[in-house]
Design an enzyme around this catalytic site. Structure first.
Site, PDB file in Angstrom:
ATOM      1  N   LYS A   1       0.907  -1.271  -0.014  1.00  0.00           N
ATOM      2  CA  LYS A   1      -0.039   0.025  -0.183  1.00  0.00           C
ATOM      3  C   LYS A   1       0.872   1.258  -0.210  1.00  0.00           C
ATOM      4  O   LYS A   1       0.731   2.032  -0.857  1.00  0.00           O
ATOM      5  CB  LYS A   1      -1.003  -0.298   1.325  1.00  0.00           C
ATOM      6  CG  LYS A   1      -1.438   1.057   1.750  1.00  0.00           C
ATOM      7  CD  LYS A   1      -2.178   1.062   3.086  1.00  0.00           C
ATOM      8  CE  LYS A   1      -1.477   1.490   4.167  1.00  0.00           C
ATOM      9  NZ  LYS A   1      -1.123   2.939   4.625  1.00  0.00           N
ATOM     10  N   ASN A   2       1.984   1.461   0.721  1.00  0.00           N
ATOM     11  CA  ASN A   2       2.668   2.339   0.880  1.00  0.00           C
ATOM     12  C   ASN A   2       3.853   2.693  -0.128  1.00  0.00           C
ATOM     13  O   ASN A   2       4.293   3.705  -0.288  1.00  0.00           O
ATOM     14  CB  ASN A   2       3.476   2.403   2.312  1.00  0.00           C
ATOM     15  CG  ASN A   2       2.447   2.451   3.423  1.00  0.00           C
ATOM     16  OD1 ASN A   2       1.305   2.795   3.213  1.00  0.00           O
ATOM     17  ND2 ASN A   2       3.085   2.233   4.869  1.00  0.00           N
TER      18      ASN A   2
ATOM     19  N   CYS B   1      -3.545  11.873  14.182  1.00  0.00           N
ATOM     20  CA  CYS B   1      -4.365  10.551  14.184  1.00  0.00           C
ATOM     21  C   CYS B   1      -3.958   9.963  15.574  1.00  0.00           C
ATOM     22  O   CYS B   1      -2.986  10.380  16.349  1.00  0.00           O
ATOM     23  CB  CYS B   1      -4.004   9.735  12.985  1.00  0.00           C
ATOM     24  SG  CYS B   1      -2.292   9.453  13.146  1.00  0.00           S
TER      25      CYS B   1
ATOM     26  N   ARG C   1       0.877  14.253  13.073  1.00  0.00           N
ATOM     27  CA  ARG C   1       1.384  13.987  11.858  1.00  0.00           C
ATOM     28  C   ARG C   1       1.719  15.224  11.092  1.00  0.00           C
ATOM     29  O   ARG C   1       1.055  15.683  10.079  1.00  0.00           O
ATOM     30  CB  ARG C   1       0.418  13.170  10.931  1.00  0.00           C
ATOM     31  CG  ARG C   1      -0.076  11.895  11.570  1.00  0.00           C
ATOM     32  CD  ARG C   1       0.885  10.811  11.897  1.00  0.00           C
ATOM     33  NE  ARG C   1       1.264  10.291  10.623  1.00  0.00           N
ATOM     34  CZ  ARG C   1       0.904   9.324   9.968  1.00  0.00           C
ATOM     35  NH1 ARG C   1      -0.187   8.706  10.352  1.00  0.00           N
ATOM     36  NH2 ARG C   1       1.415   8.705   8.970  1.00  0.00           N
TER      37      ARG C   1
ATOM     38  N   ASP D   1       6.123   0.167  11.960  1.00  0.00           N
ATOM     39  CA  ASP D   1       4.612  -0.280  11.428  1.00  0.00           C
ATOM     40  C   ASP D   1       4.685  -1.955  11.888  1.00  0.00           C
ATOM     41  O   ASP D   1       3.551  -2.380  11.722  1.00  0.00           O
ATOM     42  CB  ASP D   1       4.640  -0.230   9.680  1.00  0.00           C
ATOM     43  CG  ASP D   1       4.209   1.187   9.486  1.00  0.00           C
ATOM     44  OD1 ASP D   1       4.442   1.406   8.231  1.00  0.00           O
ATOM     45  OD2 ASP D   1       3.881   2.129  10.319  1.00  0.00           O
TER      46      ASP D   1
ATOM     47  N   ARG E   1      -7.843  -1.161   5.673  1.00  0.00           N
ATOM     48  CA  ARG E   1      -7.012  -0.118   5.085  1.00  0.00           C
ATOM     49  C   ARG E   1      -5.716  -0.613   4.464  1.00  0.00           C
ATOM     50  O   ARG E   1      -5.167   0.049   3.600  1.00  0.00           O
ATOM     51  CB  ARG E   1      -7.048   1.253   5.913  1.00  0.00           C
ATOM     52  CG  ARG E   1      -8.162   1.769   6.317  1.00  0.00           C
ATOM     53  CD  ARG E   1      -7.959   3.127   7.002  1.00  0.00           C
ATOM     54  NE  ARG E   1      -7.028   4.028   6.361  1.00  0.00           N
ATOM     55  CZ  ARG E   1      -6.231   4.735   6.882  1.00  0.00           C
ATOM     56  NH1 ARG E   1      -5.986   4.728   8.166  1.00  0.00           N
ATOM     57  NH2 ARG E   1      -5.450   5.623   6.137  1.00  0.00           N
TER      58      ARG E   1
END
Ligand code: EPZ
Length: 440
Positions: free
Chosen positions: A22-23, A116, A121, A308, A400
């Site tokens: 995804k990233n 968040c 952020r 992560d 997500r």
């Protein structure tokens, strides 16, 4: 809304294929804006964040679609450079359109991403880099208004921050610099594999970039870029999540379509924890039959231990005899999973930026609340070893970043299923506010 129910006690065995990262996909989709021609990006996972980025690109006037793992983007020449709060607030990576829009259109209005659950952020490094390229930026009513008077011009830019280099700031500035006049040097650039993948895509589009994967990236600006085709790298966070799940359950799992070169520190920590790890060319096998050993971990920019995977490592340490210390250097507040893991019987104590984990014999299944993408994954893998069943609520966080996680874990023998959540009639404001928070 859905919830995931996991019944603990099964060892994971077999093979699992991971999806694309995804990233890597998100900044690459933004990079497609740097030309009016069509670009094709393959091996893209079918995730909510990908659809959000497509919605954003379409709202900017580009034509983007997703079909069977492939994203096709045709930006054309009528871009409307305004990225609205409704979209940016649900996905921080939207800020990545700022650099391409500035370079292509000459101005952009992008909503500030806001904070968040894993912490503030900020985007000060993004703005510092774009201003160094000659843009003027102003923050008004929650939006960044950026504009350049003439063409962006190359410069020497130091992008390091208090927490090390910034992944998306490196992406934003590198993308903008590809169309700037002259040479740009980015010092203390992010070295993450996703940045390397983005740079390779930009080079396919005709950009001139050297030093990719190092702390110093050099970009020679060009007048125009053209469309390109690429396939994104495997999701190294998804790979790590299944490696930790296999080690936790004492199973034997082969993770396929993985790149072992992106997992050196994770493999090192798994071996320290007592797992046997074998590297293939594009696969990694984890087995664990013996006793787990406590491990200390500090999260750092790549190639250090990835933030992560901090929550997933913590889940493993909750059932590891002894004391393990996990220190979060990237997002000091990234411990929302601690209270939920403690509801499952783990013994974790927060001390400043560190979590002290005292291993317990067995976790006990419980209803828990997902708070952010990676914390949700930690709760799922904790449920795999807990006594009884664990209900993870608000799994939209999970959706997500993980494609079909319950299917993939079921294939490995886990007792896991997804069910519709019986939504209470009246939702409290706090639960509504939580739902709006996004991480990414
Ligand atoms: C990327 O976020 C990832 N997201 C995050 O993954 C990941 O946790 C993070 O990099 C770190 O590896 C995507 O790629 C879409 P940063 P990014 O800028 O780029 C500070 C997930 O779970 N900072 O590298 O936004 C910041 O506060 C997500 O997939 C500034 O101070 O992260 C943090 O402490 C979560 N000023 C540190 O740098 C800035 O202008 C690293 O942030 C930017 C960042």
């Amino acid at each position: 809304m859905d919830k995931i129910i996991v019944t603990g006690g099964r060892k994971l065995r077999g093979e699992v294929e991971v999806s694309g990262a995804k990233n890597a996909a998100l900044p690459m989709m933004a990079a497609a804006l740097l030309t009016d021609q069509e670009s094709i990006i393959e091996n893209v996972p079918n995730l909510k964040d990908i659809r959000t980025m497509l919605d954003l690109l379409n709202s900017l006037g580009a034509k983007g679609e997703y079909r069977d793992g492939t994203v096709t983007i045709t930006p054309g020449n009528t871009l409307v450079p305004v990225a609205p709060y409704e979209l940016v607030s649900t996905m921080r990576a939207s800020v990545c359109v700022l650099g391409p829009l500035l370079a292509r259109v000459g101005n952009a209005e992008v909503s500030l991403p806001g904070g968040c659950v894993i912490g503030p952020r900020p985007i000060d490094l993004h703005l510092k880099g774009l201003e160094a390229l000659g843009a003027s930026t102003e923050i008004r009513h929650g939006y960044v208004h950026a504009r350049m008077h003439k063409r962006l011009r190359g410069n020497d830019i130091y992008l390091g921050g208090a927490f090390g280099s910034s992944v998306l700031a490196t992406a934003n500035v590198m993308m903008a610099a590809t169309l700037a006049r002259g040479q740009t040097t980015i010092e203390d650039a992010a070295c993450e594999p996703e940045i390397v993948d983005l740079a390779c895509f930009l080079i396919r589009m005709g950009a001139k970039i050297q030093g990719v994967g190092s702390k110093r990236i050099e970009i020679e600006g060009v007048n125009k870029l053209h469309g390109a085709k690429t396939a994104i790298i495997a999701d190294r966070v998804e790979v790590g999540t299944y490696l930790f799940a296999a080690a936790m359950t004492g199973g034997d799992v082969l993770v396929k379509k993985a790149d072992p070169n992106h997992q050196n520190v994770v493999i090192d920590k798994l071996r320290q924890a007592g797992a046997r790890v074998d590297r293939g060319k594009s696969s990694i096998r984890v087995r664990r039959t013996g006793r787990l050993q406590p491990v200390n971990v500090t999260t750092l920019p790549y190639p250090g231990f990835p933030t992560d995977l901090q929550a997933q490592m913590m889940a493993l340490m909750t059932i590891t005899p002894g004391i393990s210390v996990i220190t979060e250097k990237i997002y000091p507040d990234r411990y929302m999973h601690v209270s939920e893991l403690n509801r499952m019987g783990s013994r974790i104590f927060l001390e400043g930026p560190s979590a002290i984990v005292q291993g317990v014999k067995r976790l006990s299944g419980a209803p828990v609340m997902a708070s952010d993408l990676r914390a949700s994954a930690a709760l799922v893998i904790a449920g795999l070893v807990a006594e009884g069943s664990t209900e993870i609520h608000r799994v939209y966080h999970l959706d997500r970043g993980y494609e079909r996680i319950e299917e993939k874990l079921s294939q490995l023998g886990a007792a896991i299923s997804r069910q519709k959540e019986q939504v209470p009639e009246q939702k409290s404001d706090s639960s509504m506010a939580l739902e709006l928070e996004a991480v990414g």
